[in-house]
Motif scaffolding. Structure first.
Motif, PDB file in Angstrom:
ATOM      1  N   LYS A 257       3.260  21.761 -53.964  1.00  0.00           N
ATOM      2  CA  LYS A 257       2.391  21.062 -54.912  1.00  0.00           C
ATOM      3  C   LYS A 257       1.610  19.942 -54.224  1.00  0.00           C
ATOM      4  CE  LYS A 257       2.302  18.711 -59.367  1.00  0.00           C
ATOM      5  NZ  LYS A 257       2.992  18.482 -60.642  1.00  0.00           N
ATOM      6  N   VAL A 262      -1.734  21.129 -56.086  1.00  0.00           N
ATOM      7  CA  VAL A 262      -1.681  22.097 -57.191  1.00  0.00           C
ATOM      8  C   VAL A 262      -1.484  21.330 -58.497  1.00  0.00           C
ATOM      9  CG1 VAL A 262      -0.592  24.190 -58.082  1.00  0.00           C
ATOM     10  CG2 VAL A 262      -0.628  23.758 -55.608  1.00  0.00           C
ATOM     11  N   LEU A 265       0.756  22.888 -61.776  1.00  0.00           N
ATOM     12  CA  LEU A 265       2.157  23.242 -61.546  1.00  0.00           C
ATOM     13  C   LEU A 265       3.081  22.119 -61.999  1.00  0.00           C
ATOM     14  CD1 LEU A 265       4.454  24.958 -60.289  1.00  0.00           C
ATOM     15  CD2 LEU A 265       3.915  23.865 -58.086  1.00  0.00           C
TER      16      LEU A 265
END
Length: 376
Positions: A257, A262, A265
């Motif tokens: 992440k 990201v 997520l």
């Protein structure tokens, strides 16, 4: 006050979860007039024995599932099952003897097959007339050790398993069939208004598609690879992964992440709000442990099964797939395309949802609780 001793093992969550669900229901029914003692059957055993059984199971299932499957197949040989049950009973007996004599319950309910022999041995040694009920937590394909003692009373969760027991010499009068037992909060689908509120509370965008990766208490086998493939596909959906007690998986997900920024997520460790995550999800990627797949279906969500333990969870997988309520996809590389189809092809997705509704799956926690209360 009535006193009940519920015995389980911490070999996966499929034994403790039904025990806790029934205990909670009985307490609610009796309104304080029943004492339910939830007890780990290995709590007072030799630490090395406890570690061998609990960690051995976790290691085999998560890292070398073939060893667990081999041992499962080996135990279809009756003499092997009897030998294993005898050896385990030898080590578990002292702790259970101490527990039973201390509590002297009016009824004993067993939620793991390894505890059957030592419990019966304690009762026989001390000439205790305490009723025993065995709750077989595998709904379709149960481990052979469950049924070595054929003169007990069993709660099973499918007609399929009942018929198998009868063929193996157990009197039908000793078998009671109920719907599978899970926490009562899973007894009905969550309303749209509640889903909206949960999304807002957990920080999920209104109207977004949600993909949940959910295994058992130790996370999803192949979870890291599944997560990597989904992220690489740049799917227009929010992704949630529950790592449970699997710290390596949690750290890996956090690293991914941060490294790739990201933003869609969400990563969780061991949590007590799985119900909420399933409720807001559209698709749940999962293994086929009994409690997990039943929770998914009871909330009307579509499971994508990437992993199941041969024989032990095979019946669970077949129940889902033969009923066309979910999809088995063992090849991780194919999961992103399958997810894309599920999230974009409404006819395909709704056909699976419709089959879940047609199956009329119920939570049996109330019926099982009533049976235990009335059992003499």
């Amino acid at each position: 006050m009535e006193k009940y001793l519920f015995l389980y093992l911490k070999t996966g969550g499929g034994h403790l979860a039904p025990a806790k669900a029934v205990a909670e229901k009985i307490r609610a029914k009796r309104k304080g007039n029943a004492e339910i003692i939830l007890s780990d059957g290995l709590a007072d055993s030799n630490p090395l024995v406890r570690k061998s059984i609990e960690d051995g199971y976790k290691t085999a299932v998560n890292n070398a599932v073939w060893t667990f499957e081999f041992l499962y197949a080996l135990h279809k040989i009756n003499i092997i099952s009897k030998l294993t049950a005898t050896v385990v009973s030898y080590f578990v007996f002292p702790g259970l003897e101490k527990k039973i004599l201390h509590d002297l319950p009016e009824k004993i309910v067993i939620f793991h097959f390894f505890l059957i022999n030592p419990v019966l041995s304690v009762l026989k040694k001390h000439k205790l007339d305490i009723p025993v009920i065995v709750v077989v937590t595998d709904p379709f394909t149960a481990h052979p050790i469950w049924f070595l003692q054929k003169d007990l009373h069993f709660i099973v969760f499918s007609e399929m398993l009942k018929e198998k027991c009868i063929r193996n010499g157990i009197d039908s009068k000793r078998l009671k069939v109920f719907p599978f037992v899970i926490n009562r909060k899973f007894s009905k689908e969550t309303s749209n208004s509640k889903i909206t509120a949960i999304r807002e509370r957990l920080g999920y965008k209104p109207g977004s598609k949600v993909i949940l990766i959910l295994g058992g208490g130790d996370g999803m086998p192949r979870g890291k690879k599944i997560l990597k493939k989904i992220i690489a596909s740049n799917m227009d959906a929010q992704i949630a992964i529950v790592c449970g007690n699997n710290r390596k998986m949690y750290d890996y997900a956090m690293k991914i992440k941060r490294k790739f920024n990201v933003t869609n997520l969400e990563i969780y460790g061991y949590i007590d709000f799985v119900h909420s995550l399933i409720a807001i999800s559209d698709v749940v990627i999962t293994k086929c442990g009994a409690s997990t797949f039943m929770e998914i279906l009871l909330l009307g969500k579509v499971p994508v099964i990437n992993n199941y333990i041969w024989e032990q969870e095979k019946g669970n997988m077949e129940f889902v797939c033969k009923g066309k309520m979910g999809i088995l996809e063992k090849k991780t590389d194919r999961i992103p395309d399958l997810l894309q189809r599920l999230l974009s092809d409404n006819e395909f997705y709704n056909s699976l949802k419709g089959n879940i509704m047609k199956a009329s799956i119920r939570n049996g926690v109330g019926e099982v609780s009533d049976y235990i209360l009335k059992y003499q």
